[in-house]
Motif scaffolding. Structure first.
Motif, PDB file in Angstrom:
ATOM      1  N   GLU A 156       0.823  -1.205   0.000  1.00 18.61           N
ATOM      2  CA  GLU A 156       0.000   0.000   0.000  1.00 18.61           C
ATOM      3  C   GLU A 156       0.855   1.252   0.000  1.00 18.61           C
ATOM      4  O   GLU A 156       0.552   2.223  -0.697  1.00 18.61           O
ATOM      5  CB  GLU A 156      -0.916   0.009   1.220  1.00 18.61           C
ATOM      6  CG  GLU A 156      -1.836   1.229   1.265  1.00 18.61           C
ATOM      7  CD  GLU A 156      -2.743   1.240   2.478  1.00 18.61           C
ATOM      8  OE1 GLU A 156      -3.529   2.190   2.625  1.00 18.61           O
ATOM      9  OE2 GLU A 156      -2.653   0.306   3.298  1.00 18.61           O
ATOM     10  N   LEU A 157       1.937   1.253   0.780  1.00 21.48           N
ATOM     11  CA  LEU A 157       2.839   2.395   0.836  1.00 21.48           C
ATOM     12  C   LEU A 157       4.095   2.098   0.030  1.00 21.48           C
ATOM     13  O   LEU A 157       4.630   0.992   0.082  1.00 21.48           O
ATOM     14  CB  LEU A 157       3.233   2.721   2.272  1.00 21.48           C
ATOM     15  CG  LEU A 157       2.140   3.167   3.242  1.00 21.48           C
ATOM     16  CD1 LEU A 157       2.765   3.641   4.542  1.00 21.48           C
ATOM     17  CD2 LEU A 157       1.266   4.238   2.636  1.00 21.48           C
ATOM     18  N   VAL A 158       4.568   3.105  -0.696  1.00 17.59           N
ATOM     19  CA  VAL A 158       5.801   2.986  -1.466  1.00 17.59           C
ATOM     20  C   VAL A 158       6.717   4.131  -1.085  1.00 17.59           C
ATOM     21  O   VAL A 158       6.294   5.293  -1.030  1.00 17.59           O
ATOM     22  CB  VAL A 158       5.543   3.008  -2.988  1.00 17.59           C
ATOM     23  CG1 VAL A 158       6.856   2.947  -3.759  1.00 17.59           C
ATOM     24  CG2 VAL A 158       4.648   1.844  -3.394  1.00 17.59           C
TER      25      VAL A 158
ATOM     26  N   PRO B 208       3.358   9.919   8.879  1.00 16.39           N
ATOM     27  CA  PRO B 208       2.216  10.791   8.566  1.00 16.39           C
ATOM     28  C   PRO B 208       1.326  10.241   7.451  1.00 16.39           C
ATOM     29  O   PRO B 208       0.107  10.431   7.479  1.00 16.39           O
ATOM     30  CB  PRO B 208       2.890  12.111   8.149  1.00 16.39           C
ATOM     31  CG  PRO B 208       4.224  12.083   8.823  1.00 16.39           C
ATOM     32  CD  PRO B 208       4.641  10.645   8.777  1.00 16.39           C
ATOM     33  N   VAL B 209       1.930   9.558   6.475  1.00 15.00           N
ATOM     34  CA  VAL B 209       1.128   8.955   5.404  1.00 15.00           C
ATOM     35  C   VAL B 209       0.343   7.772   5.956  1.00 15.00           C
ATOM     36  O   VAL B 209      -0.849   7.609   5.665  1.00 15.00           O
ATOM     37  CB  VAL B 209       2.022   8.511   4.231  1.00 15.00           C
ATOM     38  CG1 VAL B 209       1.182   7.871   3.124  1.00 15.00           C
ATOM     39  CG2 VAL B 209       2.803   9.703   3.669  1.00 15.00           C
ATOM     40  N   ALA B 210       1.003   6.933   6.752  1.00 18.21           N
ATOM     41  CA  ALA B 210       0.337   5.763   7.327  1.00 18.21           C
ATOM     42  C   ALA B 210      -0.839   6.170   8.210  1.00 18.21           C
ATOM     43  O   ALA B 210      -1.858   5.481   8.258  1.00 18.21           O
ATOM     44  CB  ALA B 210       1.341   4.939   8.119  1.00 18.21           C
TER      45      ALA B 210
ATOM     46  N   ALA C 266       4.606   7.751  -0.250  1.00 18.31           N
ATOM     47  CA  ALA C 266       3.215   8.023  -0.619  1.00 18.31           C
ATOM     48  C   ALA C 266       2.507   6.680  -0.798  1.00 18.31           C
ATOM     49  O   ALA C 266       3.122   5.622  -0.688  1.00 18.31           O
ATOM     50  CB  ALA C 266       3.141   8.850  -1.902  1.00 18.31           C
ATOM     51  N   ARG C 267       1.227   6.744  -1.074  1.00 16.00           N
ATOM     52  CA  ARG C 267       0.469   5.515  -1.321  1.00 16.00           C
ATOM     53  C   ARG C 267       0.607   5.102  -2.786  1.00 16.00           C
ATOM     54  O   ARG C 267       0.543   5.941  -3.686  1.00 16.00           O
ATOM     55  CB  ARG C 267      -0.999   5.699  -0.945  1.00 16.00           C
ATOM     56  CG  ARG C 267      -1.184   5.955   0.537  1.00 16.00           C
ATOM     57  CD  ARG C 267      -2.635   5.950   0.978  1.00 16.00           C
ATOM     58  NE  ARG C 267      -2.712   6.265   2.407  1.00 16.00           N
ATOM     59  CZ  ARG C 267      -2.571   5.374   3.373  1.00 16.00           C
ATOM     60  NH1 ARG C 267      -2.376   4.108   3.058  1.00 16.00           N
ATOM     61  NH2 ARG C 267      -2.636   5.748   4.640  1.00 16.00           N
TER      62      ARG C 267
END
Length: 221
Positions: A79-81, A101-103, A154-155
């Protein structure tokens, strides 16, 4: 010490002749993250070394930093890269703090500005080129950035939705500009930045920096 949530993600490591740096870089991959080493035509055995060290290797024969980054994005499944230079200047162990912060849903793209740890880690010509580009990004997008952040998160689905097309040095900048145009919440954090391992192919020389800046200026146009 702040505790960040454990996040499953893929870390894209564009690689061109980084056999000297790979053992340290891959030893620093945090739990919950998978290393995707994108070999961009190395002749020093980087690909086979990365495989022996347990990384997944993606081969991208078309030369270009953006080509390598995008190949890693396409090969990712998490999901996250995240993206990170593979030359030992950045410590992948800092990735959980960048990704947090993205998670948590507080940001859509996090860029980690560089904090040099020793004199000479960030050559003056490379730093000057970065400052010029940061000012251009502010004028173009209104976003206050101090660095283009070679470590970023980011996702995956959102990144693919940006439709990034640059396959040279302009890829990181196109990502930021496209994200800003799409209304993403872009945040800056900070990571340590040390001297690279081995010879630089891009910003270690004035010519390399000029080429990178030229690629990025083309993106802004």
């Amino acid at each position: 010490m702040t505790n960040f949530p454990t996040t499953q993600g893929d870390l894209v490591l564009p690689c061109l002749d980084e056999a000297e740096a790979l053992p340290w870089v891959l030893s620093r991959i945090p739990d919950g993250w998978r290393a995707l080493v994108v070999d961009n035509g190395s002749t020093d055995g980087s690909a086979s070394l990365a495989e022996r060290l347990g990384a997944r290797v993606v081969r991208e024969p078309r030369r270009g930093f953006g080509a390598a980054c995008h190949a890693g994005l396409l090969a990712s499944t998490a999901e996250l890269v995240a993206f990170c230079d593979c030359d030992g200047t950045l410590d992948p162990a800092e990735l959980p703090g960048v990704a947090a912060p993205v998670a948590r849903g507080e940001a859509d793209l996090v860029l980690a500005r560089r904090r040099p740890t020793v004199r000479g880690a960030w050559p003056p010509h490379a730093r000057a080129g970065n400052r010029v580009l940061a000012r251009m990004v502010r004028r173009r997008t209104g976003i206050e950035l101090s660095d283009l952040g070679p470590m970023r998160v980011a996702r995956r689905a959102a990144l693919l939705g940006l439709g990034l097309t640059d396959r040279r040095s302009g890829y990181p900048l196109q990502m930021v500009v496209s994200a800003a145009d799409a209304g993403w919440r872009i945040r800056e954090t900070e990571v340590a930045y040390g001297p690279r391992t081995g010879r630089s192919k891009v910003t270690g020389t004035w010519l390399g920096t000029w080429r990178a800046v030229s690629d990025m200026r083309a993106v802004l146009k």
